[in-house]
Scaffold this active site. Structure first.
Site, PDB file in Angstrom:
ATOM      1  N   LYS A 175       0.731  -1.215   0.113  1.00 38.40           N
ATOM      2  CA  LYS A 175      -0.156  -0.043   0.032  1.00 38.40           C
ATOM      3  C   LYS A 175       1.008   1.224  -0.035  1.00 38.40           C
ATOM      4  O   LYS A 175       2.086   1.134   0.357  1.00 38.40           O
ATOM      5  CB  LYS A 175      -0.800   0.050   1.266  1.00 38.40           C
ATOM      6  CG  LYS A 175      -1.751  -1.283   1.278  1.00 38.40           C
ATOM      7  CD  LYS A 175      -2.617  -1.403   0.383  1.00 38.40           C
ATOM      8  CE  LYS A 175      -3.645  -2.649   0.708  1.00 38.40           C
ATOM      9  NZ  LYS A 175      -4.676  -2.675  -0.332  1.00 38.40           N
ATOM     10  N   ASP A 203      -1.349  -5.206  -5.676  1.00 39.52           N
ATOM     11  CA  ASP A 203      -2.794  -4.938  -5.505  1.00 39.52           C
ATOM     12  C   ASP A 203      -3.338  -5.289  -6.970  1.00 39.52           C
ATOM     13  O   ASP A 203      -2.723  -5.206  -7.839  1.00 39.52           O
ATOM     14  CB  ASP A 203      -3.161  -3.718  -4.994  1.00 39.52           C
ATOM     15  CG  ASP A 203      -4.362  -3.732  -3.991  1.00 39.52           C
ATOM     16  OD1 ASP A 203      -5.325  -4.785  -4.173  1.00 39.52           O
ATOM     17  OD2 ASP A 203      -4.359  -3.020  -2.908  1.00 39.52           O
ATOM     18  N   HIS A 294      -6.513 -13.318  -8.103  1.00 37.09           N
ATOM     19  CA  HIS A 294      -7.229 -12.413  -7.336  1.00 37.09           C
ATOM     20  C   HIS A 294      -8.813 -12.422  -7.796  1.00 37.09           C
ATOM     21  O   HIS A 294      -8.644 -12.528  -8.967  1.00 37.09           O
ATOM     22  CB  HIS A 294      -6.628 -10.835  -7.449  1.00 37.09           C
ATOM     23  CG  HIS A 294      -7.324  -9.889  -6.317  1.00 37.09           C
ATOM     24  ND1 HIS A 294      -8.532  -9.321  -6.466  1.00 37.09           N
ATOM     25  CD2 HIS A 294      -6.999  -9.429  -5.284  1.00 37.09           C
ATOM     26  CE1 HIS A 294      -8.830  -8.682  -5.385  1.00 37.09           C
ATOM     27  NE2 HIS A 294      -7.621  -8.691  -4.754  1.00 37.09           N
ATOM     28  N   SER A 379      -7.812 -12.031   3.202  1.00 34.99           N
ATOM     29  CA  SER A 379      -7.231 -10.905   3.119  1.00 34.99           C
ATOM     30  C   SER A 379      -8.312  -9.970   3.159  1.00 34.99           C
ATOM     31  O   SER A 379      -9.437  -9.946   2.715  1.00 34.99           O
ATOM     32  CB  SER A 379      -6.526 -10.774   1.721  1.00 34.99           C
ATOM     33  OG  SER A 379      -5.948  -9.343   1.572  1.00 34.99           O
TER      34      SER A 379
END
EC number: 4.1.1.39
Length: 476
Positions: A175, A203, A294, A379
């Site tokens: 992040k 991400d 993801h 997560s």
């Protein structure tokens, strides 16, 4: 003229619109081991009987259309049609039914999740006779499963590659997710891996933007991995997101990752698409790369209880298409996930054989035969106080991923990683000693924090943080 054609011609052709239930509702049908079975939550429009609605789903997702057509006489509809073979009301819901549909295997291309979904969840979801429609579960027959490669490597091969056993794996999403330069991004990766994490992660929306092109990110992350490995003696990895605008570009990025010698790449399988995902999974198996998946966009599809597709179906599809990890919710964090439902599809990801269990939302017994398992990834909004619950809920074969719960540590990234690793090791040791993580979790973390100033600081920062909202998707 063949005898078969003569028979069909002699029946004649009568144009017009027929009720679907006359052809596609077959309550006496006995399902075959080779059938794909589907459980749909059907909400018919007012005045539409449930039998007609269930038959309409079977028809529109297989051989049917809105009117009788003369070319029906040129094939064997009885062989190829889907059949609604059972309907039951949904407890506690008005005008909702579970319609069970059986599809013959010949309707589907071998090894193609794309083709399977195009039929089963295609145009039928826009059908006017239905107010809402949701695919709750699928039973994939072993004959069809054997046409898929599945995960590139699976749980045991991954553990052997990493030489890590007896505990969940630890990860962290870097992040801020967007805006860092490649060098600063690589620095954060290094600090987290050096502090004790097994993985760091791009991400989902980090691809190749003007502030950080993919090749630069791959290079700096590879440097961070090798430096952290040299200092810790542990095998490390970073999920390099290979998702791209074209399949060719995606594979090019995966090839570059392989040339750098890193252990794992990543793909956004819903936005990228199942065809792209299956192609990447095949490349990863052939070239020794692990594949992290993801699920960005899943809530668009699965969050509403009466329309769309449950995530357990997307999880099964991912196991067929291929992935070694997939995000699965946390139960305790900031993202959607009711406990029993989550554990139901976690078992569908990991286990070889799963019995029907409606208390966990599993409508069919599923045998995965020799298809490797997938590690569930917890997560989203989790921190050190969640560690006992996560360890107890997900067990060893999982990845626990702390983004803000690592990088938000008041002392920096490496101390944040240390805090998470100490908390995990304390929970695993306590569990192995026979302690009850669900009941004694907070005490276990407090005891460990006495010996770890990094953990003590993390405990103080996040002691009041909770995400207490009811899940949208609950069991009936």
């Amino acid at each position: 003229m063949s005898p078969q054609t003569e028979t069909k011609a002699s029946v004649g052709f009568k144009a017009g619109v027929k009720d679907y239930k006359l052809t596609y509702y077959t309550p006496d049908y006995e399902t075959k081991d080779t059938d794909i079975l589907a459980a749909f939550r059907v909400t018919p429009q007012p005045g539409v009987p449930p039998e007609e609605a269930g038959a309409a789903v079977a028809a529109e997702s297989s051989t049917g259309t809105w009117t009788t057509v003369w070319t029906d006489g040129l094939t064997s509809l009885d062989r190829y049609k889907g059949r609604c073979y059972h309907i039951e009301p949904v407890a506690g819901e008005e005008n909702q039914f579970i319609a069970y549909v059986a599809y013959p295997l010949d309707l589907f291309e071998e090894g193609s999740v794309t083709n399977m979904f195009t039929s089963i969840v295609g145009n039928v979801f826009g059908f006017k006779a239905l107010r809402a429609l949701r695919l709750e579960d699928l039973r994939i027959p072993t004959a069809y499963i054997k046409t898929f490669q599945g995960p590139p490597h699976g749980i045991q091969v991954e553990r052997d590659k990493l030489n890590k056993y007896g505990r969940p794996l630890l990860g962290c999403t870097i992040k801020p997710k967007l805006g860092l330069s490649a060098k600063n991004y690589g620095r954060a990766v290094y600090e987290c891996l050096r502090g004790g994490l097994d993985f760091t992660k791009d991400d989902e929306n980090v691809n190749s933007q003007p502030f950080m092109r993919w090749r630069d990110r791959f290079l700096f992350c590879a440097e961070a991995i090798y430096k952290a490995q040299a200092e810790t003696g542990e095998i490390k990895g970073h999920y390099l997101n290979a998702t791209a605008g074209t399949c060719e570009e995606m594979i090019k990025r995966a090839v570059f990752a392989r040339e750098l010698g890193v252990p794992i790449v990543m793909h956004d399988y819903l936005t990228g698409g199942f065809t792209a995902n299956t192609s990447l999974a095949h490349y990863c198996r052939d070239n020794g790369l692990l594949l992290h998946i993801h699920r960005a966009m899943h809530a668009v599809i699965d969050r509403q209880k009466n329309h769309g597709m449950h995530f357990r179906v997307l999880a099964k599809a991912l196991r067929l298409s291929g992935g070694d990890h997939v995000h699965s919710g946390t139960v305790v964090g900031k993202l959607e996930g009711e406990r029993e439902i989550t554990l139901g599809f976690v078992d569908l990801l990991r286990d070889d054989f799963i019995e029907k269990d409606r208390s966990r939302g599993i409508y069919f017994t599923q045998d995965w035969v020799s298809l490797p398992g997938v590690l569930p990834v917890a997560s989203g909004g989790i921190h050190v106080w969640h560690m006992p619950a996560l360890t107890e809920i997900f067990g060893d074969d999982s990845v626990l991923q702390f983004g803000g719960g690592t990088l938000g540590h008041p002392w920096g990234n490496a101390p944040g990683a240390v805090a998470n690793r100490v908390a995990l090791e304390a929970c695993v040791q306590a569990r192995n000693e026979g302690r009850d993580l669900a009941r004694e979790g907070n005490e276990i973390i407090r005891e460990a924090s006495k010996w770890s100033p990094e953990l003590a600081a993390a405990c103080e920062v996040w002691k009041e943080i909770k995400f207490e909202f009811e899940a949208m998707d609950t069991l009936d």
